[in-house]
Design a protein around this motif. Structure first.
Motif, PDB file in Angstrom:
ATOM      1  N   GLU A 125       0.807  -1.223   0.000  1.00  7.76           N
ATOM      2  CA  GLU A 125       0.000   0.000   0.000  1.00  7.76           C
ATOM      3  C   GLU A 125       0.846   1.282   0.000  1.00  7.76           C
ATOM      4  OE1 GLU A 125      -2.922   1.083  -0.511  1.00  7.76           O
ATOM      5  OE2 GLU A 125      -3.804  -0.875  -0.867  1.00  7.76           O
ATOM      6  N   MET A 126       2.115   1.186   0.385  1.00 11.14           N
ATOM      7  CA  MET A 126       3.028   2.329   0.334  1.00 11.14           C
ATOM      8  C   MET A 126       2.486   3.528   1.130  1.00 11.14           C
ATOM      9  SD  MET A 126       4.425   2.210  -3.605  1.00 11.14           S
ATOM     10  CE  MET A 126       5.530   0.879  -4.133  1.00 11.14           C
ATOM     11  N   LYS A 127       1.882   3.241   2.287  1.00 12.94           N
ATOM     12  CA  LYS A 127       1.290   4.306   3.106  1.00 12.94           C
ATOM     13  C   LYS A 127       2.359   5.243   3.659  1.00 12.94           C
ATOM     14  CE  LYS A 127      -2.830   1.684   4.351  1.00 12.94           C
ATOM     15  NZ  LYS A 127      -3.626   1.054   5.421  1.00 12.94           N
ATOM     16  N   SER A 128       3.520   4.690   3.947  1.00 17.56           N
ATOM     17  CA  SER A 128       4.636   5.509   4.403  1.00 17.56           C
ATOM     18  C   SER A 128       5.802   5.296   3.447  1.00 17.56           C
ATOM     19  CB  SER A 128       5.041   5.117   5.829  1.00 17.56           C
ATOM     20  OG  SER A 128       6.194   5.826   6.234  1.00 17.56           O
ATOM     21  N   TRP A 129       6.396   6.404   3.006  1.00 15.47           N
ATOM     22  CA  TRP A 129       7.501   6.275   2.045  1.00 15.47           C
ATOM     23  C   TRP A 129       8.513   7.372   2.357  1.00 15.47           C
ATOM     24  CZ3 TRP A 129       8.021   2.284  -1.307  1.00 15.47           C
ATOM     25  CH2 TRP A 129       9.063   2.353  -2.225  1.00 15.47           C
ATOM     26  N   PRO A 130       9.573   7.043   3.103  1.00 12.93           N
ATOM     27  CA  PRO A 130      10.569   8.055   3.485  1.00 12.93           C
ATOM     28  C   PRO A 130      11.409   8.488   2.273  1.00 12.93           C
ATOM     29  CG  PRO A 130      10.649   6.107   4.920  1.00 12.93           C
ATOM     30  CD  PRO A 130       9.846   5.747   3.716  1.00 12.93           C
ATOM     31  N   PHE A 131      10.983   9.550   1.601  1.00 16.62           N
ATOM     32  CA  PHE A 131      11.617   9.953   0.348  1.00 16.62           C
ATOM     33  C   PHE A 131      13.083  10.325   0.520  1.00 16.62           C
ATOM     34  CE2 PHE A 131       7.109  10.532  -0.614  1.00 16.62           C
ATOM     35  CZ  PHE A 131       7.029   9.916  -1.861  1.00 16.62           C
ATOM     36  N   ALA A 132      13.433  10.873   1.665  1.00 19.01           N
ATOM     37  CA  ALA A 132      14.833  11.234   1.885  1.00 19.01           C
ATOM     38  C   ALA A 132      15.726  10.003   1.866  1.00 19.01           C
ATOM     39  CB  ALA A 132      14.978  11.982   3.213  1.00 19.01           C
ATOM     40  N   GLN A 133      15.158   8.861   2.264  1.00 17.66           N
ATOM     41  CA  GLN A 133      15.933   7.618   2.282  1.00 17.66           C
ATOM     42  C   GLN A 133      15.882   6.877   0.941  1.00 17.66           C
ATOM     43  OE1 GLN A 133      14.906   5.134   5.682  1.00 17.66           O
ATOM     44  NE2 GLN A 133      14.408   6.952   6.895  1.00 17.66           N
ATOM     45  N   SER A 134      14.834   7.095   0.170  1.00 17.62           N
ATOM     46  CA  SER A 134      14.675   6.357  -1.089  1.00 17.62           C
ATOM     47  C   SER A 134      15.595   6.870  -2.181  1.00 17.62           C
ATOM     48  CB  SER A 134      13.231   6.430  -1.575  1.00 17.62           C
ATOM     49  OG  SER A 134      12.922   7.732  -2.056  1.00 17.62           O
ATOM     50  N   GLY A 135      16.014   8.154  -2.075  1.00 20.84           N
ATOM     51  CA  GLY A 135      16.929   8.705  -3.069  1.00 20.84           C
ATOM     52  C   GLY A 135      16.286   9.648  -4.061  1.00 20.84           C
ATOM     53  N   SER A 136      14.962   9.817  -4.001  1.00 16.96           N
ATOM     54  CA  SER A 136      14.279  10.688  -4.950  1.00 16.96           C
ATOM     55  C   SER A 136      12.893  11.043  -4.424  1.00 16.96           C
ATOM     56  CB  SER A 136      14.142   9.991  -6.306  1.00 16.96           C
ATOM     57  OG  SER A 136      13.315  10.733  -7.186  1.00 16.96           O
ATOM     58  N   ARG A 137      12.370  12.188  -4.887  1.00 14.21           N
ATOM     59  CA  ARG A 137      11.003  12.566  -4.548  1.00 14.21           C
ATOM     60  C   ARG A 137      10.072  12.376  -5.745  1.00 14.21           C
ATOM     61  NH1 ARG A 137      10.332  14.348   0.331  1.00 14.21           N
ATOM     62  NH2 ARG A 137       8.150  14.773  -0.220  1.00 14.21           N
ATOM     63  N   HIS A 138      10.548  11.801  -6.837  1.00 17.33           N
ATOM     64  CA  HIS A 138       9.704  11.591  -8.014  1.00 17.33           C
ATOM     65  C   HIS A 138       8.710  10.466  -7.754  1.00 17.33           C
ATOM     66  CE1 HIS A 138      11.983  14.440 -10.244  1.00 17.33           C
ATOM     67  NE2 HIS A 138      13.080  13.709 -10.273  1.00 17.33           N
ATOM     68  N   VAL A 139       7.421  10.778  -7.964  1.00 16.51           N
ATOM     69  CA  VAL A 139       6.346   9.828  -7.686  1.00 16.51           C
ATOM     70  C   VAL A 139       5.556   9.573  -8.973  1.00 16.51           C
ATOM     71  CG1 VAL A 139       6.166  10.398  -5.246  1.00 16.51           C
ATOM     72  CG2 VAL A 139       4.853  11.726  -6.922  1.00 16.51           C
ATOM     73  N   PHE A 140       4.511   8.776  -8.842  1.00 14.87           N
ATOM     74  CA  PHE A 140       3.678   8.357  -9.972  1.00 14.87           C
ATOM     75  C   PHE A 140       3.290   9.529 -10.865  1.00 14.87           C
ATOM     76  CE2 PHE A 140      -0.728   7.654 -11.496  1.00 14.87           C
ATOM     77  CZ  PHE A 140      -0.531   6.517 -12.291  1.00 14.87           C
ATOM     78  N   GLU A 141       2.840  10.621 -10.258  1.00 15.63           N
ATOM     79  CA  GLU A 141       2.341  11.766 -11.022  1.00 15.63           C
ATOM     80  C   GLU A 141       3.429  12.491 -11.807  1.00 15.63           C
ATOM     81  OE1 GLU A 141      -0.607  10.758  -7.924  1.00 15.63           O
ATOM     82  OE2 GLU A 141       1.572  11.010  -7.910  1.00 15.63           O
ATOM     83  N   ASP A 142       4.689  12.265 -11.469  1.00 14.40           N
ATOM     84  CA  ASP A 142       5.791  12.987 -12.113  1.00 14.40           C
ATOM     85  C   ASP A 142       6.235  12.380 -13.440  1.00 14.40           C
ATOM     86  OD1 ASP A 142       6.006  14.845 -10.008  1.00 14.40           O
ATOM     87  OD2 ASP A 142       7.219  13.436  -8.836  1.00 14.40           O
ATOM     88  N   TYR A 143       5.761  11.195 -13.750  1.00 12.19           N
ATOM     89  CA  TYR A 143       6.184  10.505 -14.973  1.00 12.19           C
ATOM     90  C   TYR A 143       5.109  10.615 -16.037  1.00 12.19           C
ATOM     91  CZ  TYR A 143       9.946   8.581 -12.132  1.00 12.19           C
ATOM     92  OH  TYR A 143      11.043   8.448 -11.318  1.00 12.19           O
ATOM     93  N   GLU A 144       5.522  10.828 -17.280  1.00 15.59           N
ATOM     94  CA  GLU A 144       4.593  10.982 -18.392  1.00 15.59           C
ATOM     95  C   GLU A 144       4.782   9.848 -19.398  1.00 15.59           C
ATOM     96  OE1 GLU A 144       2.281  13.222 -18.467  1.00 15.59           O
ATOM     97  OE2 GLU A 144       2.975  14.275 -16.652  1.00 15.59           O
ATOM     98  N   VAL A 145       3.678   9.379 -19.950  1.00 13.48           N
ATOM     99  CA  VAL A 145       3.750   8.353 -20.999  1.00 13.48           C
ATOM    100  C   VAL A 145       4.550   8.904 -22.174  1.00 13.48           C
ATOM    101  CG1 VAL A 145       2.423   6.974 -22.635  1.00 13.48           C
ATOM    102  CG2 VAL A 145       1.592   7.271 -20.290  1.00 13.48           C
ATOM    103  N   GLY A 146       5.488   8.122 -22.660  1.00 10.65           N
ATOM    104  CA  GLY A 146       6.367   8.547 -23.749  1.00 10.65           C
ATOM    105  C   GLY A 146       7.689   9.112 -23.280  1.00 10.65           C
ATOM    106  N   GLU A 147       7.802   9.406 -21.993  1.00  9.98           N
ATOM    107  CA  GLU A 147       9.040   9.946 -21.435  1.00  9.98           C
ATOM    108  C   GLU A 147      10.145   8.902 -21.488  1.00  9.98           C
ATOM    109  OE1 GLU A 147      10.614  11.684 -17.107  1.00  9.98           O
ATOM    110  OE2 GLU A 147       8.504  11.143 -17.401  1.00  9.98           O
ATOM    111  N   LYS A 148      11.352   9.342 -21.893  1.00 13.74           N
ATOM    112  CA  LYS A 148      12.521   8.465 -21.915  1.00 13.74           C
ATOM    113  C   LYS A 148      13.519   8.933 -20.866  1.00 13.74           C
ATOM    114  CE  LYS A 148      12.130   7.097 -26.769  1.00 13.74           C
ATOM    115  NZ  LYS A 148      12.773   7.094 -28.113  1.00 13.74           N
ATOM    116  N   ILE A 149      14.090   7.971 -20.150  1.00 13.11           N
ATOM    117  CA  ILE A 149      14.969   8.270 -19.028  1.00 13.11           C
ATOM    118  C   ILE A 149      16.349   7.676 -19.293  1.00 13.11           C
ATOM    119  CG2 ILE A 149      15.322   8.035 -16.537  1.00 13.11           C
ATOM    120  CD1 ILE A 149      12.218   7.446 -16.437  1.00 13.11           C
TER     121      ILE A 149
END
Length: 350
Positions: free
Chosen positions: A181-205
C-alpha cells in the motif's frame, strides 16, 4: 565392464509433449546472505530491498528478496529440464509477481509445456513453457511463460503437431496484485522525490551509469541461482560454439540493467509483472552494460500506489542517452542487449 550413465543429458526438442508438467529438482531456501550477495553482484540500491526498516514502512513484511532475484532462482530450477540443450532463450511473457519472498522461504518450481514448433532447418525447435514458483506453503510466488529454441536429438525425427500458444501483449492493470500500500515512504531515504504523477507516458529516461561485467562475477551470479546452463561455464566446450567463448546469462543483464535504472526510477523498485522480454544480442565478459527506460503506460492501483509500465533497454558499450533501440524496419540495433517490458509499483503524491 558395461558403462552406466546415470547423469542427466537434458531434454531435447523431441522430448517435450504439450500438456505435460515437469517437476524441477532442488528446492532452494533463500537467506539474507543470498540477498547480500545479489546486491554485491548487481549493485541493487532500491531502498525496500536494502533496508528492513524502510521495507516495513513501505508495506512489505520486512527485508524481502528482489522480485528479479526470485525470478532467477525459479528460472534456475528449470534449466536442467528445459534449456540444458538450448540454442537460445528467446523471450518471456505474462509474468506475474504474486507475493513477497522473505528470508527463510523455500522456493520450488514446475513447468507445463504449452507449445512446440519445429524450425524450418529441421535441426531445432521452439518450446513454450509456463513456469510456476511456489514457496514452502505451496503458495504461488511467481508465474511466467518463456520460449526456448532447443536442439533436436535426431534431425531425422518427424516434426510434432505445431502448437503455438496465444499470449497477452501485456499483463492487464486489473491483474496487477501483490503490491504494497506504500502508506509511508521516506523519500529522503529512497533517493528521490519523483512519484507516480511525475512521470509521463512517452518519457525516456537516461540512466547514465554503466557497469562492466567480468568473467568471475557473471559465473558467481549464475551459480547463485543454481543455473547449470553449459554456455555460461564451460570455457573449453564453448571453444567449438558459434561465439567461441562463454555467454553471460541473460538474467545477469536484466538485473544489472534494472539496478542501473535506479538512477531516475528510484521509487519504482517493486516489479509487479513481466509483460515481455527479449535477449536481443549476447553479452561477453569485458563488455559494459548501460540502460535507458521509456514510460509506456500508467495505472492507478490505490490511493497510495500507482504502477508504471516501463520498457527497459540495455545496450552494450554505447551511450544510453542516445536511446538506441530499433531501426526504421523495426530491427533492433546490434548494440541492444535486452528489450524488457514490465510493470513497477511506485508511490503516489501525498
Amino acid at each position: 565392464m558395461a558403462t552406466s550413465t546415470k547423469s542427466n543429458p537434458g531434454n531435447f526438442f523431441e522430448d517435450f509433449k504439450p500438456g505435460e508438467t515437469l517437476i524441477h529438482a532442488t528446492p532452494q531456501t533463500v537467506t539474507e546472505g543470498d540477498i547480500a550477495l545479489y546486491r554485491a553482484l548487481t549493485g541493487n540500491r532500491y531502498a525496500q530491498y536494502s533496508s528492513a526498516e524502510f521495507a516495513k514502512a513501505a508495506g512489505l513484511p520486512g527485508l524481502c528478496v528482489d522480485p528479479l532475484h526470485a525470478f532467477h532462482i525459479v528460472f534456475g530450477k528449470t534449466v536442467p529440464d528445459i534449456s540444458l540443450n538450448a540454442v537460445a532463450n528467446l523471450g518471456y511473457a505474462d509474468g506475474r509477481i504474486l507475493r513477497p519472498v522473505e528470508p527463510g522461504d523455500t522456493l520450488r518450481a514446475s513447468s507445463e509445456v504449452i507449445g512446440v514448433k519445429e524450425n524450418s532447418n529441421g535441426k531445432t525447435g521452439v518450446v513454450w513453457v509456463r513456469t510456476k514458483g511456489v514457496n514452502q506453503r505451496a503458495e504461488e510466488v511467481i508465474t511466467y511463460v518463456r520460449w526456448v529454441m532447443i536442439n533436436k536429438r535426431d534431425a531425422a525425427s518427424p516434426a510434432p503437431e505445431e502448437i503455438v500458444p496465444s499470449l497477452p501483449s501485456a499483463v492487464a492493470p486489473a491483474d496487477l496484485t501483490g503490491f504494497p500500500e506504500m502508506k509511508s515512504w521516506p523519500f529522503a531515504q529512497s533517493g528521490s522525490r519523483h512519484v507516480f504523477e511525475d512521470y509521463e507516458v512517452g518519457e525516456k529516461i537516461n540512466h547514465v551509469d554503466g557497469m562492466t561485467v567480468e568473467e568471475a562475477e557473471h559465473q558467481i551470479a549464475t551459480r547463485l541461482y543454481q543455473n547449470t546452463a553449459k554456455v555460461h561455464f564451460d570455457a573449453h566446450g564453448q571453444k567449438a560454439s558459434r561465439f567461441g567463448k562463454r555467454l553471460i546469462y541473460g538474467g545477469v543483464v536484466i538485473s544489472i540493467a534494472r539496478s542501473l535504472a535506479f538512477n531516475g526510477l528510484e521509487n519504482a523498485g517493486q516489479i509487479l509483472a513481466i509483460n515481455a522480454g527479449t535477449h536481443v544480442n549476447p553479452l561477453f565478459a569485458g563488455d559494459t552494460i548501460y540502460a535507458w527506460s521509456e514510460v509506456l503506460a500508467k495505472t492507478e492501483l490505490s490511493d497510495t500506489c500507482g504502477a508504471l509500465r516501463l520498457r527497459l533497454v540495455a545496450v552494450k558499450d554505447a551511450d544510453p542517452g542516445a536511446f538506441i533501440y530499433k531501426d526504421e524496419a523495426g530491427k533492433h540495433d546490434p548494440r541492444v542487449l535486452l528489450d524488457f517490458d514490465y510493470w513497477a509499483a511506485i508511490p503516489r503524491a501525498r
